[in-house]
Design a protein around this motif. Structure first.
Motif, PDB file in Angstrom:
ATOM      1  N   PRO A   3      49.838  63.870  63.903  1.00 27.86           N
ATOM      2  CA  PRO A   3      49.449  63.874  62.494  1.00 27.86           C
ATOM      3  C   PRO A   3      49.784  65.228  61.870  1.00 27.86           C
ATOM      4  O   PRO A   3      49.903  66.239  62.570  1.00 27.86           O
ATOM      5  CB  PRO A   3      47.941  63.642  62.538  1.00 27.86           C
ATOM      6  CG  PRO A   3      47.518  64.112  63.892  1.00 27.86           C
ATOM      7  CD  PRO A   3      48.676  63.872  64.799  1.00 27.86           C
TER       8      PRO A   3
ATOM      9  N   GLN B 179      50.053  60.366  59.027  1.00 27.24           N
ATOM     10  CA  GLN B 179      50.340  59.922  60.385  1.00 27.24           C
ATOM     11  C   GLN B 179      51.378  58.814  60.328  1.00 27.24           C
ATOM     12  O   GLN B 179      51.173  57.795  59.659  1.00 27.24           O
ATOM     13  CB  GLN B 179      49.085  59.400  61.085  1.00 27.24           C
ATOM     14  CG  GLN B 179      49.332  58.798  62.453  1.00 27.24           C
ATOM     15  CD  GLN B 179      49.838  59.824  63.460  1.00 27.24           C
ATOM     16  OE1 GLN B 179      49.168  60.814  63.731  1.00 27.24           O
ATOM     17  NE2 GLN B 179      51.022  59.598  64.022  1.00 27.24           N
TER      18      GLN B 179
ATOM     19  N   ASP C   9      41.776  64.232  53.621  1.00 27.83           N
ATOM     20  CA  ASP C   9      41.170  64.476  54.930  1.00 27.83           C
ATOM     21  C   ASP C   9      39.700  64.059  54.899  1.00 27.83           C
ATOM     22  O   ASP C   9      38.791  64.876  54.770  1.00 27.83           O
ATOM     23  CB  ASP C   9      41.322  65.947  55.310  1.00 27.83           C
ATOM     24  CG  ASP C   9      40.802  66.246  56.705  1.00 27.83           C
ATOM     25  OD1 ASP C   9      40.644  65.295  57.495  1.00 27.83           O
ATOM     26  OD2 ASP C   9      40.554  67.422  57.006  1.00 27.83           O
TER      27      ASP C   9
ATOM     28  N   MET D 268      46.177  64.341  54.829  1.00 33.92           N
ATOM     29  CA  MET D 268      46.603  63.996  56.177  1.00 33.92           C
ATOM     30  C   MET D 268      47.728  62.968  56.114  1.00 33.92           C
ATOM     31  O   MET D 268      47.796  62.182  55.174  1.00 33.92           O
ATOM     32  CB  MET D 268      45.436  63.398  56.972  1.00 33.92           C
ATOM     33  CG  MET D 268      44.240  64.305  57.138  1.00 33.92           C
ATOM     34  SD  MET D 268      44.587  65.735  58.150  1.00 33.92           S
ATOM     35  CE  MET D 268      44.968  64.970  59.720  1.00 33.92           C
TER      36      MET D 268
ATOM     37  N   SER E 285      36.983  60.548  56.372  1.00 35.76           N
ATOM     38  CA  SER E 285      36.888  59.503  57.392  1.00 35.76           C
ATOM     39  C   SER E 285      37.752  58.294  57.029  1.00 35.76           C
ATOM     40  O   SER E 285      38.166  57.542  57.911  1.00 35.76           O
ATOM     41  CB  SER E 285      35.431  59.074  57.595  1.00 35.76           C
ATOM     42  OG  SER E 285      34.906  58.510  56.417  1.00 35.76           O
ATOM     43  N   GLN E 286      38.057  58.121  55.759  1.00 34.00           N
ATOM     44  CA  GLN E 286      38.903  57.000  55.333  1.00 34.00           C
ATOM     45  C   GLN E 286      40.277  57.072  56.002  1.00 34.00           C
ATOM     46  O   GLN E 286      40.832  56.051  56.395  1.00 34.00           O
ATOM     47  CB  GLN E 286      39.059  56.979  53.808  1.00 34.00           C
ATOM     48  CG  GLN E 286      39.891  55.828  53.289  1.00 34.00           C
ATOM     49  CD  GLN E 286      39.300  54.457  53.603  1.00 34.00           C
ATOM     50  OE1 GLN E 286      38.082  54.301  53.787  1.00 34.00           O
ATOM     51  NE2 GLN E 286      40.142  53.451  53.682  1.00 34.00           N
ATOM     52  N   PHE E 287      40.817  58.275  56.152  1.00 38.78           N
ATOM     53  CA  PHE E 287      42.103  58.433  56.843  1.00 38.78           C
ATOM     54  C   PHE E 287      41.989  57.925  58.272  1.00 38.78           C
ATOM     55  O   PHE E 287      42.831  57.150  58.738  1.00 38.78           O
ATOM     56  CB  PHE E 287      42.550  59.899  56.823  1.00 38.78           C
ATOM     57  CG  PHE E 287      43.764  60.154  57.667  1.00 38.78           C
ATOM     58  CD1 PHE E 287      45.019  59.764  57.242  1.00 38.78           C
ATOM     59  CD2 PHE E 287      43.648  60.769  58.897  1.00 38.78           C
ATOM     60  CE1 PHE E 287      46.141  59.985  58.026  1.00 38.78           C
ATOM     61  CE2 PHE E 287      44.757  61.001  59.690  1.00 38.78           C
ATOM     62  CZ  PHE E 287      46.012  60.609  59.253  1.00 38.78           C
ATOM     63  N   CYS E 288      40.957  58.337  58.969  1.00 34.20           N
ATOM     64  CA  CYS E 288      40.755  57.900  60.360  1.00 34.20           C
ATOM     65  C   CYS E 288      40.599  56.382  60.443  1.00 34.20           C
ATOM     66  O   CYS E 288      41.141  55.746  61.348  1.00 34.20           O
ATOM     67  CB  CYS E 288      39.535  58.590  60.964  1.00 34.20           C
ATOM     68  SG  CYS E 288      39.710  60.379  61.078  1.00 34.20           S
ATOM     69  N   HIS E 289      39.891  55.793  59.487  1.00 32.63           N
ATOM     70  CA  HIS E 289      39.713  54.343  59.479  1.00 32.63           C
ATOM     71  C   HIS E 289      41.045  53.629  59.242  1.00 32.63           C
ATOM     72  O   HIS E 289      41.322  52.606  59.882  1.00 32.63           O
ATOM     73  CB  HIS E 289      38.699  53.922  58.411  1.00 32.63           C
ATOM     74  CG  HIS E 289      37.289  54.250  58.776  1.00 32.63           C
ATOM     75  ND1 HIS E 289      36.600  53.614  59.781  1.00 32.63           N
ATOM     76  CD2 HIS E 289      36.440  55.168  58.257  1.00 32.63           C
ATOM     77  CE1 HIS E 289      35.378  54.104  59.869  1.00 32.63           C
ATOM     78  NE2 HIS E 289      35.262  55.059  58.958  1.00 32.63           N
ATOM     79  N   ARG E 290      41.877  54.153  58.362  1.00 33.45           N
ATOM     80  CA  ARG E 290      43.173  53.524  58.087  1.00 33.45           C
ATOM     81  C   ARG E 290      44.074  53.581  59.318  1.00 33.45           C
ATOM     82  O   ARG E 290      44.756  52.602  59.645  1.00 33.45           O
ATOM     83  CB  ARG E 290      43.840  54.185  56.889  1.00 33.45           C
ATOM     84  CG  ARG E 290      43.114  53.865  55.569  1.00 33.45           C
ATOM     85  CD  ARG E 290      43.823  54.432  54.373  1.00 33.45           C
ATOM     86  NE  ARG E 290      45.134  53.792  54.238  1.00 33.45           N
ATOM     87  CZ  ARG E 290      46.162  54.357  53.619  1.00 33.45           C
ATOM     88  NH1 ARG E 290      46.054  55.561  53.081  1.00 33.45           N
ATOM     89  NH2 ARG E 290      47.305  53.719  53.520  1.00 33.45           N
ATOM     90  N   VAL E 291      44.101  54.720  60.004  1.00 35.56           N
ATOM     91  CA  VAL E 291      44.918  54.838  61.218  1.00 35.56           C
ATOM     92  C   VAL E 291      44.349  53.931  62.308  1.00 35.56           C
ATOM     93  O   VAL E 291      45.098  53.216  62.984  1.00 35.56           O
ATOM     94  CB  VAL E 291      45.007  56.306  61.695  1.00 35.56           C
ATOM     95  CG1 VAL E 291      45.704  56.398  63.042  1.00 35.56           C
ATOM     96  CG2 VAL E 291      45.733  57.160  60.657  1.00 35.56           C
ATOM     97  N   SER E 292      43.037  53.923  62.477  1.00 36.82           N
ATOM     98  CA  SER E 292      42.408  53.063  63.483  1.00 36.82           C
ATOM     99  C   SER E 292      42.691  51.591  63.207  1.00 36.82           C
ATOM    100  O   SER E 292      42.951  50.811  64.137  1.00 36.82           O
ATOM    101  CB  SER E 292      40.895  53.300  63.520  1.00 36.82           C
ATOM    102  OG  SER E 292      40.621  54.611  63.950  1.00 36.82           O
TER     103      SER E 292
END
Length: 68
Positions: free
Chosen positions: A34, A49, A12, A47, A14-21
């Motif tokens: 998620p 998704q 959990d 996390m 920011s890397q997770f958010c970047h991968r999903v984005s």
């Protein structure tokens, strides 16, 4: 048409958010909500998704889904 499926997992951060984005920017669509779970070994939250994508190529197990 073939539907591809992948599940993006990451700590959990920011890397997770970047991968999903990044997946969304490449035409993947969110599939469901998620999920979050505690990893007791690492002591962090993890996390996940699921994402799907419609493609015109035939599925093959050797496909690099993240590159589609």
């Amino acid at each position: 048409m073939t539907t591809l499926y992948r599940c993006i997992t990451e700590d959990d951060t920011s890397q997770f958010c970047h991968r999903v984005s990044e997946a969304l920017s490449k035409g993947w669509s969110l599939q469901g909500s998620p999920t979050m779970a505690h990893d007791p070994v690492k002591g962090v939250m993890r996390m996940a998704q699921a994402v799907t994508k419609q493609v015109t190529v035939d599925y093959h197990p050797d496909m690099k889904l993240g590159q589609q």
